[in-house]
Design an enzyme around this catalytic site. Structure first.
Site, mmCIF file in Angstrom:
data_model
loop_
_atom_site.group_PDB
_atom_site.id
_atom_site.type_symbol
_atom_site.label_atom_id
_atom_site.label_comp_id
_atom_site.label_asym_id
_atom_site.label_seq_id
_atom_site.Cartn_x
_atom_site.Cartn_y
_atom_site.Cartn_z
ATOM 1 N N ARG A 21 -3.649 19.075 0.639
ATOM 2 C CA ARG A 21 -4.458 19.196 -0.578
ATOM 3 C C ARG A 21 -5.597 20.183 -0.359
ATOM 4 O O ARG A 21 -6.167 20.259 0.726
ATOM 5 C CB ARG A 21 -5.014 17.832 -0.983
ATOM 6 C CG ARG A 21 -3.936 16.795 -1.235
ATOM 7 C CD ARG A 21 -4.538 15.438 -1.540
ATOM 8 N NE ARG A 21 -3.680 14.360 -1.069
ATOM 9 C CZ ARG A 21 -4.050 13.091 -0.948
ATOM 10 N NH1 ARG A 21 -5.281 12.731 -1.280
ATOM 11 N NH2 ARG A 21 -3.224 12.191 -0.504
ATOM 12 N N ASN A 58 0.853 -1.192 0.000
ATOM 13 C CA ASN A 58 0.000 0.000 0.000
ATOM 14 C C ASN A 58 0.888 1.241 0.000
ATOM 15 O O ASN A 58 1.417 1.641 1.032
ATOM 16 C CB ASN A 58 -0.910 -0.023 1.238
ATOM 17 C CG ASN A 58 -1.955 1.073 1.229
ATOM 18 O OD1 ASN A 58 -1.870 2.028 0.459
ATOM 19 N ND2 ASN A 58 -2.938 0.945 2.102
ATOM 20 N N GLU A 90 -6.959 -1.517 4.845
ATOM 21 C CA GLU A 90 -6.890 -1.649 3.394
ATOM 22 C C GLU A 90 -6.061 -2.859 2.981
ATOM 23 O O GLU A 90 -6.353 -3.515 1.978
ATOM 24 C CB GLU A 90 -6.287 -0.369 2.790
ATOM 25 C CG GLU A 90 -7.155 0.855 2.978
ATOM 26 C CD GLU A 90 -6.450 2.158 2.648
ATOM 27 O OE1 GLU A 90 -7.087 3.042 2.071
ATOM 28 O OE2 GLU A 90 -5.245 2.285 2.990
ATOM 29 N N ARG A 100 -2.224 -1.887 -3.934
ATOM 30 C CA ARG A 100 -3.258 -0.855 -4.031
ATOM 31 C C ARG A 100 -2.836 0.152 -5.093
ATOM 32 O O ARG A 100 -1.742 0.705 -5.036
ATOM 33 C CB ARG A 100 -3.426 -0.137 -2.696
ATOM 34 C CG ARG A 100 -4.307 1.120 -2.766
ATOM 35 C CD ARG A 100 -4.383 1.790 -1.411
ATOM 36 N NE ARG A 100 -4.950 3.117 -1.489
ATOM 37 C CZ ARG A 100 -4.247 4.253 -1.605
ATOM 38 N NH1 ARG A 100 -2.915 4.192 -1.645
ATOM 39 N NH2 ARG A 100 -4.844 5.412 -1.665
ATOM 40 N N HIS A 104 -10.235 6.029 -1.833
ATOM 41 C CA HIS A 104 -10.310 5.361 -0.523
ATOM 42 C C HIS A 104 -11.263 4.164 -0.567
ATOM 43 O O HIS A 104 -11.813 3.750 0.460
ATOM 44 C CB HIS A 104 -10.767 6.334 0.582
ATOM 45 C CG HIS A 104 -9.738 7.354 0.948
ATOM 46 N ND1 HIS A 104 -10.032 8.679 1.184
ATOM 47 C CD2 HIS A 104 -8.394 7.245 1.109
ATOM 48 C CE1 HIS A 104 -8.931 9.344 1.477
ATOM 49 N NE2 HIS A 104 -7.918 8.485 1.441
#
Length: 396
Positions: free
Chosen positions: A238, A13, A377, A92, A180
């Protein structure tokens, strides 16, 4: 008769400044060990390996970039007891364009297709593709699987999926993708496993990157991030959503190049632009004495409330609100400030449960069930990888 050797699935990931990985026993998907390289690009960056919840190795090297971190993980694997026991590697990937949403086996053709969509995720895809290639060279012949972070949102209705722009841009891959997805998928699996019967769920994945998703009857119908992971909520570095006129202003009056604009919106905006720091926990510690830190936290919570309201409207109500991600799971202060003014939607927290970081943090009188849940995840990557490999084996 010799005992059958355990094989493992490796989940990779890649983040903007970190690399997380885990080894899972094939079949049971029990976690064998995990690790991460944090704060990549800083002098304090280090590789840490965990087993049974305890740190068993720490290697401080001040990793300058993701490539160095990836090589360190490979070197550890090749000298570990697991070096000959890897069954497959799952990755991922933040984006795969309009035609690659479901998990799939990584082939040369897929890599070429991904190269064509780098413009959709220029801050993520190049690193992710390089990581796949590096692992491919290190473990030749080992199958690798791509798990796209956009998959969870692939069935959004047209009114949420498409932008009001000429169709020719849609044909070039301009869609509301959402991100996500692996985190949202894990949370939904956990809700199903707990046999919680609700139909309208908002999941708030709050971390350095932050987004929310509205899930109605098991289908994502809206999410805050759009074409890229820059949009939606204000984040650590961001900008989140901006008036298109702001972009035109920056291009015309600021005379920024597209590369400069990308860097500004991705790495120099958000909480960092407001307060000079991007870490929410640090900002919370500073806010009593630092007005800029206080403003940054206020903006973060304000935008979270605003998006919860809009997603509730999109679903026609809300039965459950789930906080996850590094901030969502761990910051009782942020959860309290977000929920404090959502009583009109039926949201009421139990202060003690919230302070103690319990899973169920809603009060007995709250019409909306509020949960704080840890996401994972990596286990979703492993699960998808195992499914693809089994399917591949059956086909052959």
């Amino acid at each position: 008769m010799t005992e059958k050797q355990t094989s493992y699935i490796l989940s990779i990931n890649c983040g903007s400044s970190s690399l997380k990985f885990s080894l899972y026993q094939s079949g049971s998907l029990l976690q064998e060990c995990s690790g991460n390289v944090d704060t990549i690009g800083s002098t304090g960056s280090s590789l840490t390996i965990y087993k049974d919840g305890k740190s068993v190795l720490q290697q401080s090297s001040g990793f300058k970039n993701l490539d160095g971190a990836v090589k360190a993980v490979i070197n550890w694997l090749k000298t570990s007891e697991y070096k000959n026991s890897l069954l497959a590697i799952g990755h991922r990937l933040v984006q795969g364009g309009p035609d690659h949403r479901e998990p799939e086996l990584i082939t040369d053709e897929l890599i070429n297709n991904l190269q064509a969509f780098v413009y959709l995720a220029p801050n993520h895809l190049p690193d992710e593709v390089r990581t796949i290639k590096t692992f491919g060279r290190a473990f030749p012949g080992l199958q690798q699987v791509a798990c796209f972070d956009t998959a969870f949102h692939r069935n959004m209705p047209d009114e949420a999926k498409y932008y009001p722009l000429p169709a020719k841009y849609r044909e070039q891959g301009l869609l509301h993708y959402g991100f996500h997805g692996l985190s949202y998928e894990y949370i939904m699996h956990q809700i199903d496993r707990k046999h919680i019967k609700v139909s309208k769920i908002i999941i708030a994945h709050l971390g350095n990157g932050a987004s929310m998703a509205a899930v109605k009857n098991g289908i994502c119908i809206e999410t805050t991030m759009g074409l890229s992971p820059i949009g939606g909520l204000v984040m650590g570095t961001r900008s989140g959503d901006l008036d298109p006129g702001v972009i035109l202003f920056l291009l015309k009056q600021g005379k920024l190049t597209t590369a400069q604009l990308d860097k500004l919106l991705s790495k120099e905006s958000g909480l960092k632009a407001i307060a000079g720091k991007s870490d929410v926990q640090e900002l919370l510690q500073l806010e009593a004495e630092d007005p800029k830190a206080r403003v940054a936290i206020t903006v973060f919570c304000y935008q979270a409330r605003k998006f919860i309201g809009s997603l509730t409207a999109a679903m026609g109500g809300m039965d459950m609100l789930v906080f996850t991600g590094g901030i969502g799971e761990n910051s009782e202060i942020i959860r309290e400030r977000i929920c404090g003014e959502l009583g009109f939607l039926g949201v009421n927290l139990d202060k003690k449960s919230n302070h103690d970081n319990k899973e169920n943090i809603s009060s007995a009188t709250s019409r909306v069930k509020v949960l704080a849940m840890k996401t994972n995840e990596e286990v979703m990557i492993a699960q998808h990888t195992q499914t693809i490999i089994k399917h591949q084996t059956h086909e052959n």
